[in-house]
Design a protein around this motif. Structure first.
Motif, PDB file in Angstrom:
ATOM      1  N   SER A  93     -18.094  -9.746  43.960  1.00  0.00           N
ATOM      2  CA  SER A  93     -18.384  -9.045  42.714  1.00  0.00           C
ATOM      3  C   SER A  93     -17.399  -9.493  41.644  1.00  0.00           C
ATOM      4  O   SER A  93     -16.474 -10.256  41.908  1.00  0.00           O
ATOM      5  CB  SER A  93     -18.269  -7.524  42.912  1.00  0.00           C
ATOM      6  OG  SER A  93     -16.931  -7.169  43.246  1.00  0.00           O
ATOM      7  N   GLY A  94     -17.635  -8.996  40.434  1.00  0.00           N
ATOM      8  CA  GLY A  94     -16.709  -9.255  39.342  1.00  0.00           C
ATOM      9  C   GLY A  94     -17.190 -10.304  38.370  1.00  0.00           C
ATOM     10  O   GLY A  94     -18.057 -11.128  38.676  1.00  0.00           O
ATOM     11  N   LEU A  95     -16.595 -10.266  37.191  1.00  0.00           N
ATOM     12  CA  LEU A  95     -16.947 -11.218  36.137  1.00  0.00           C
ATOM     13  C   LEU A  95     -16.613 -12.650  36.540  1.00  0.00           C
ATOM     14  O   LEU A  95     -17.255 -13.597  36.094  1.00  0.00           O
ATOM     15  CB  LEU A  95     -16.208 -10.845  34.847  1.00  0.00           C
ATOM     16  CG  LEU A  95     -16.614 -11.584  33.571  1.00  0.00           C
ATOM     17  CD1 LEU A  95     -18.097 -11.411  33.295  1.00  0.00           C
ATOM     18  CD2 LEU A  95     -15.789 -11.098  32.391  1.00  0.00           C
ATOM     19  N   GLY A  96     -15.625 -12.803  37.433  1.00  0.00           N
ATOM     20  CA  GLY A  96     -15.243 -14.132  37.900  1.00  0.00           C
ATOM     21  C   GLY A  96     -16.375 -14.853  38.600  1.00  0.00           C
ATOM     22  O   GLY A  96     -16.496 -16.082  38.505  1.00  0.00           O
ATOM     23  N   VAL A  97     -17.214 -14.097  39.306  1.00  0.00           N
ATOM     24  CA  VAL A  97     -18.366 -14.707  39.980  1.00  0.00           C
ATOM     25  C   VAL A  97     -19.345 -15.244  38.945  1.00  0.00           C
ATOM     26  O   VAL A  97     -19.845 -16.365  39.059  1.00  0.00           O
ATOM     27  CB  VAL A  97     -19.062 -13.690  40.911  1.00  0.00           C
ATOM     28  CG1 VAL A  97     -20.327 -14.297  41.519  1.00  0.00           C
ATOM     29  CG2 VAL A  97     -18.116 -13.229  42.012  1.00  0.00           C
ATOM     30  N   LEU A  98     -19.593 -14.434  37.929  1.00  0.00           N
ATOM     31  CA  LEU A  98     -20.520 -14.864  36.888  1.00  0.00           C
ATOM     32  C   LEU A  98     -19.985 -16.073  36.129  1.00  0.00           C
ATOM     33  O   LEU A  98     -20.751 -16.945  35.712  1.00  0.00           O
ATOM     34  CB  LEU A  98     -20.786 -13.721  35.914  1.00  0.00           C
ATOM     35  CG  LEU A  98     -22.014 -13.895  35.018  1.00  0.00           C
ATOM     36  CD1 LEU A  98     -23.299 -13.841  35.842  1.00  0.00           C
ATOM     37  CD2 LEU A  98     -22.048 -12.843  33.934  1.00  0.00           C
ATOM     38  N   ALA A  99     -18.669 -16.128  35.978  1.00  0.00           N
ATOM     39  CA  ALA A  99     -18.054 -17.249  35.263  1.00  0.00           C
ATOM     40  C   ALA A  99     -17.869 -18.468  36.165  1.00  0.00           C
ATOM     41  O   ALA A  99     -17.494 -19.537  35.687  1.00  0.00           O
ATOM     42  CB  ALA A  99     -16.697 -16.826  34.697  1.00  0.00           C
ATOM     43  N   GLY A 100     -18.152 -18.310  37.458  1.00  0.00           N
ATOM     44  CA  GLY A 100     -17.921 -19.384  38.412  1.00  0.00           C
ATOM     45  C   GLY A 100     -19.141 -20.264  38.635  1.00  0.00           C
ATOM     46  O   GLY A 100     -20.086 -20.288  37.835  1.00  0.00           O
ATOM     47  N   THR A 101     -19.120 -20.959  39.745  1.00  0.00           N
ATOM     48  CA  THR A 101     -20.138 -21.976  40.021  1.00  0.00           C
ATOM     49  C   THR A 101     -21.541 -21.416  40.248  1.00  0.00           C
ATOM     50  O   THR A 101     -22.524 -22.131  40.082  1.00  0.00           O
ATOM     51  CB  THR A 101     -19.730 -22.810  41.253  1.00  0.00           C
ATOM     52  OG1 THR A 101     -19.507 -21.920  42.351  1.00  0.00           O
ATOM     53  CG2 THR A 101     -18.469 -23.616  40.967  1.00  0.00           C
ATOM     54  N   THR A 102     -21.628 -20.151  40.646  1.00  0.00           N
ATOM     55  CA  THR A 102     -22.947 -19.564  40.913  1.00  0.00           C
ATOM     56  C   THR A 102     -23.469 -18.712  39.760  1.00  0.00           C
ATOM     57  O   THR A 102     -24.582 -18.192  39.837  1.00  0.00           O
ATOM     58  CB  THR A 102     -22.909 -18.704  42.193  1.00  0.00           C
ATOM     59  OG1 THR A 102     -21.944 -17.659  42.025  1.00  0.00           O
ATOM     60  CG2 THR A 102     -22.534 -19.541  43.405  1.00  0.00           C
ATOM     61  N   GLY A 103     -22.680 -18.575  38.704  1.00  0.00           N
ATOM     62  CA  GLY A 103     -23.059 -17.692  37.607  1.00  0.00           C
ATOM     63  C   GLY A 103     -24.363 -18.059  36.935  1.00  0.00           C
ATOM     64  O   GLY A 103     -25.147 -17.181  36.544  1.00  0.00           O
ATOM     65  N   GLY A 104     -24.619 -19.341  36.796  1.00  0.00           N
ATOM     66  CA  GLY A 104     -25.848 -19.774  36.140  1.00  0.00           C
ATOM     67  C   GLY A 104     -27.091 -19.373  36.903  1.00  0.00           C
ATOM     68  O   GLY A 104     -28.133 -19.071  36.307  1.00  0.00           O
ATOM     69  N   TYR A 105     -26.994 -19.362  38.216  1.00  0.00           N
ATOM     70  CA  TYR A 105     -28.137 -18.947  39.032  1.00  0.00           C
ATOM     71  C   TYR A 105     -28.421 -17.465  38.818  1.00  0.00           C
ATOM     72  O   TYR A 105     -29.584 -17.054  38.733  1.00  0.00           O
ATOM     73  CB  TYR A 105     -27.863 -19.236  40.510  1.00  0.00           C
ATOM     74  CG  TYR A 105     -27.689 -20.704  40.803  1.00  0.00           C
ATOM     75  CD1 TYR A 105     -28.786 -21.520  41.071  1.00  0.00           C
ATOM     76  CD2 TYR A 105     -26.424 -21.286  40.787  1.00  0.00           C
ATOM     77  CE1 TYR A 105     -28.628 -22.881  41.329  1.00  0.00           C
ATOM     78  CE2 TYR A 105     -26.254 -22.630  41.030  1.00  0.00           C
ATOM     79  CZ  TYR A 105     -27.351 -23.429  41.300  1.00  0.00           C
ATOM     80  OH  TYR A 105     -27.183 -24.766  41.534  1.00  0.00           O
ATOM     81  N   ILE A 106     -27.358 -16.665  38.741  1.00  0.00           N
ATOM     82  CA  ILE A 106     -27.522 -15.227  38.522  1.00  0.00           C
ATOM     83  C   ILE A 106     -28.181 -14.963  37.167  1.00  0.00           C
ATOM     84  O   ILE A 106     -29.086 -14.134  37.053  1.00  0.00           O
ATOM     85  CB  ILE A 106     -26.164 -14.512  38.633  1.00  0.00           C
ATOM     86  CG1 ILE A 106     -25.618 -14.646  40.064  1.00  0.00           C
ATOM     87  CG2 ILE A 106     -26.288 -13.038  38.254  1.00  0.00           C
ATOM     88  CD1 ILE A 106     -24.172 -14.201  40.233  1.00  0.00           C
TER      89      ILE A 106
END
Length: 200
Positions: A93-106
């Motif tokens: 969880s967290g904004l870091g996930v969205l800002a990371g390598t998988t964020g675009g998929y989300i």
């Protein structure tokens, strides 16, 4: 007197089972986010992007709920993960996930659910071929966002980005689209059969 609802478009599979109302819509949107969160925990670890069950959930949610509710469901899923609920893959969880390598998929999930939902509201999901095309299109749209984001985050070359974020997922993506294309039209037929028996 009209009933307040989150969606004003053509009816979808969910509308054959539940009456449209704001309360029903909120429950369905929440359920869609919950299903996506559960499917996100079906993981085959890969670096930098794991294989998960999320994309199958996105296709099913979008098609079942329609464009508006499908997009809201995926938006809710993203927000829940950002604020700290462990709904992303591997209970992250967290904004870091969205800002990371998988964020675009989300982010792509939101638009993929919108596309498949829009097509479903035009009856693409009632037969296998139309459903398969719809779900492949939704899957492809997810990759457009995911790969673009991945390239920006990693600074990788085109070949690297495709190797990390596309090639390992092609077969799985086609299989998931096929599964969804088998489930949704079959559910439409079941729903029609039940409705016919009720009217006899």
């Amino acid at each position: 007197m009209s009933t307040l609802t989150l969606t004003l478009g053509r009816p979808t599979l969910a509308d054959t089972i539940f009456s449209r109302s704001l309360t029903t819509d909120l429950v369905l949107v929440s359920a869609g986010a919950a299903v996506t969160a559960a499917m996100a925990q079906l993981v085959v670890p890969l670096y930098p992007v794991p294989i998960t069950g999320q994309t199958l959930a996105v296709l099913l949610v979008g098609s079942t709920l329609g464009a508006t509710r499908g997009m809201l469901s995926m938006l809710l899923y993203a927000i829940l993960g950002i604020v700290g609920l462990p709904v992303f893959s591997e209970a992250s969880s967290g904004l870091g996930v969205l800002a990371g390598t998988t964020g675009g998929y989300i982010v792509g999930f939101i638009f993929a659910a919108g596309l498949t939902g829009w097509l479903a509201q035009r009856d693409w999901d009632k037969k296998f071929l139309g459903a398969a095309i719809s779900f492949l299109a939704g899957t492809g749209l997810t990759f457009v966002f995911g790969l673009t984001w991945l390239a920006l985050v990693t600074g990788g070359t085109l070949e690297q980005v495709l190797a990390w974020g596309l090639y390992p997922f092609i077969i799985g993506g086609v299989i998931k689209a096929g599964i969804a294309a088998a489930i949704i039209p079959s559910t439409w037929k079941l729903s029609a059969a039940i409705a016919s028996k009720r009217n006899q």
